[in-house]
Design an enzyme around this catalytic site. Structure first.
Site, PDB file in Angstrom:
ATOM      1  N   ASP A 356       0.861  -1.167  -0.133  1.00 60.26           N
ATOM      2  CA  ASP A 356      -0.207   0.047   0.047  1.00 60.26           C
ATOM      3  C   ASP A 356       0.837   1.454   0.067  1.00 60.26           C
ATOM      4  O   ASP A 356       1.868   1.416   0.675  1.00 60.26           O
ATOM      5  CB  ASP A 356      -0.961   0.051   1.238  1.00 60.26           C
ATOM      6  CG  ASP A 356      -1.617   1.194   1.182  1.00 60.26           C
ATOM      7  OD1 ASP A 356      -2.736   1.423   0.429  1.00 60.26           O
ATOM      8  OD2 ASP A 356      -1.746   1.978   2.262  1.00 60.26           O
ATOM      9  N   GLU A 386       1.309  -0.367  -5.065  1.00 57.59           N
ATOM     10  CA  GLU A 386       0.295   0.761  -5.404  1.00 57.59           C
ATOM     11  C   GLU A 386       1.206   2.028  -5.604  1.00 57.59           C
ATOM     12  O   GLU A 386       1.230   2.895  -4.599  1.00 57.59           O
ATOM     13  CB  GLU A 386      -0.679   0.783  -4.393  1.00 57.59           C
ATOM     14  CG  GLU A 386      -1.825   1.803  -4.876  1.00 57.59           C
ATOM     15  CD  GLU A 386      -2.315   2.481  -3.426  1.00 57.59           C
ATOM     16  OE1 GLU A 386      -3.359   3.053  -3.799  1.00 57.59           O
ATOM     17  OE2 GLU A 386      -1.743   2.537  -2.531  1.00 57.59           O
TER      18      GLU A 386
END
Length: 606
Positions: A356, A386
């Protein structure tokens, strides 16, 4: 002649048989209440179907099932689990007529019998190794509001994944991205409010044992079941920050200015960490494990402030994102995160990670961490970051900074291109060069997607969903030679796209093989793409066409399929009829100019 019936008819016959022969018990008539047969082809039964379930309103005592093919009869294996009957090991043959004979008795005395005729579908190419396809298994609104009422089964996501493992494998899903499984700062947090990475729903912390998605025991059972079906599982790892649960996390800390303040940075003792981390007694998560914060209890909100002796990490964009920012120049922190990564793979059983907010995490550490995890596990660990960068140049620079050829990223530049497709303002010829999936040297380091838990929210916070021409976008990513395509859970289960996505998944599973070729007659409204198929597996290959047109008429393109004298049909059903190629492989392939049905995948008939 044997009569061909659809699966809906099969179920209807079963229900009628129950109504005729069932008897009442406790004022309830013995009845079939659900079956996964309804999820299959309405025209004919896929001969690859190896099992299916029937669910009744009463517990089943006895079941006898047999299949009749011509003059031969053979029994079908069955498993009774309360009120559910599973038929297994069907071993169906393609293009064959069968008679299904079922006799079922309930413990309460009800009984039903049914004899039904059906015909199996065509044969498919014998693929040695299926294409990989990823599914994201959660969405932002999961188990909230109207979704909580409409989909109560999602309250126990780990159990649900175990239940759906065989169904997902059967349609061609080979890997799953699951949400962060660790304890967050509150029980209903989606997982991004990291509290204790080592607590996977095992300890009573933050007023709960389970996480939003279930317990550690349920998680491990789900992983086992998914692995049995050949599906890999990827953990959503949140490294950037920690979020406190309450005043018990407040401590005195010192800002870079020398000012002493009270901050939410006291993350000790942590029960999961204390049990599983080998050096838990040697150091603790206090303010010295963080670079800084933007809030102090006695000062309120403030601009992000470093702690004394700290500086922001070496990140692609600004280091500070939110909450207590983890310090990846701290050797203790780095050591623990490495050990945790190996624990998740070796002890818990995961196969990889989704990282993340990687733009805000020290790039040197990501490279160091990934190398360490790869070297300390026997698995070929998959990692996708990400990095929300919407241009290929920027994303390329980011990947150069990580310097690990095994590291992949989500193709945000391609998703940005789909925004133009959504509005119908795209020059479709540009799709041949769009995104990282078409960038030389990076084509297989791209995870392609349409929407996710951030872009696919009901309430737009970052980006609006690709809510128009989404099937065109799915057709594009699922048919290409390069990239790992991702299917979004909410599209598949909540937004009514399952049936049509399954058609595309079937095309990907059986036909989307061999070199990909751009055609020479793409135009502003129509994009076509060819897969040549595998030389050693007959019947593979396809011609894909998508349109952003709205006129409702049909566009016909003369396309070289690379398959001479071959008959094709549109597996999506959007275009009827057949296309037969000439001696050079050319054929007149078609697509509708329509938002809803402007996507076709032409595959060989045999």
């Amino acid at each position: 002649m044997t009569k061909k019936v659809t699966l809906y008819v099969l179920i209807t016959v079963l229900i009628l048989a129950v109504m005729i022969t069932g008897c009442k018990s406790n004022n309830d008539q013995f009845a079939l209440v659900a079956s996964d047969l309804t999820e299959h082809n309405l025209e004919a039964l896929d001969y690859n179907l190896d099992k299916f379930k029937l669910e009744f309103n009463q517990e089943v005592a006895e079941v006898k099932v047999s299949l009749v093919k011509e003059d031969s009869r053979y029994k079908i294996n069955t498993n009774i689990d309360g009120n559910t009957v599973t038929l297994t090991d069907l071993n169906l043959e393609p293009r064959t007529s069968y008679q299904l004979v079922i006799n079922i008795k309930a413990i309460a005395g009800g009984e039903l019998s049914s004899t039904t005729n059906f015909t199996t579908d065509r044969s498919y190419p014998k693929i040695k190794e299926f294409n990989k396809t990823l599914m994201q298994t959660f969405y932002w609104e999961m188990n909230k509001g109207e979704y909580k009422e409409k989909y109560p089964e999602e309250a126990k996501l780990w159990n649900l994944l175990a239940d759906r493992a065989d169904d997902l494998a059967n349609v061609g899903i080979t890997e799953l991205w699951v949400p962060a499984a660790n304890k967050a700062h509150e029980q209903q947090d989606e997982g991004y409010g990291t509290y204790d990475l080592w607590d996977l729903g095992e300890f009573d912390q933050v007023n709960t044992v389970r996480t939003k998605y279930g317990t550690r025991e349920e998680l491990e059972k789900a992983i086992t079941k998914l692995h049995q079906e050949g599906i890999k599982v990827y953990y959503d790892a949140v490294f950037n920050h920690r979020i406190a649960a309450g005043y018990e996390n407040v401590e005195d800390s010192i800002l870079a200015s020398g000012e002493q303040v009270k901050t939410y940075t006291k993350f000790y003792p942590l029960k999961g960490r204390q049990k599983y981390y080998s050096k838990a007694d040697q150091w603790k998560w206090d303010w010295q494990a963080f670079d800084g914060v933007d809030y102090a209890v006695d000062k309120g909100n403030m601009a992000p402030q470093n702690f004394k002796g700290k500086e922001w990490d070496n990140t692609f964009e600004k280091d500070y994102l939110l909450a207590a920012d983890v310090d990846y120049q701290n050797e203790n922190v780095k050591d623990e995160m490495k050990e945790w990564g190996v624990w998740i793979i070796n002890d818990i059983g995961f196969d990889g990670f989704r990282l993340d907010a990687v733009k805000h995490i020290d790039s040197d550490f990501i490279s160091e961490w990934l190398t360490y995890v790869q070297e300390n596990t026997d698995k070929d660990v998959f990692v996708v970051g990400e990095a929300w960068i919407e241009n290929t140049m920027g994303l390329t620079f980011y990947l150069y900074g990580i310097d690990n050829s095994d590291y992949t990223v989500f193709d945000f530049p391609l998703r940005n291109t789909f925004e133009n497709l959504r509005s119908g303002t795209m020059n479709m010829t540009a799709l041949g060069k769009a995104g990282m999936v078409n960038k030389t040297g990076f084509k297989d380091r791209a995870v392609t997607f349409i929407d996710n838990h951030d872009t696919g929210r009901d309430h737009v916070e970052y980006k609006a969903p690709i809510n128009n021409r989404k099937y065109q976008a799915y057709t594009y990513i699922l048919m290409r030679e390069h990239g790992l395509p991702m299917v979004y859970w909410k599209d598949y289960y909540q937004d009514g796209m399952k049936e049509n996505i399954n058609k595309l998944l079937k095309a990907r599973r059986y036909f989307a093989y061999g070199p990909g070729h751009e055609v020479d007659n793409n135009d502003i409204n129509t994009y076509s793409y060819v897969r040549a198929g595998l030389a050693d597996i007959p019947g593979t290959g396809l011609v894909m066409m998508i349109s952003q047109g709205v006129s409702g008429d049909i566009t016909t393109k003369r396309i070289n399929s690379t398959k001479p004298n071959t008959e094709f049909y549109d597996i999506t059903g959007n275009i009827e009829g057949r296309v037969i190629t000439d001696a050079e492989g050319y054929g007149e392939f078609k697509v509708k100019n329509d938002e809803a049905t402007g996507w076709s995948v032409w595959v060989p008939v045999e």
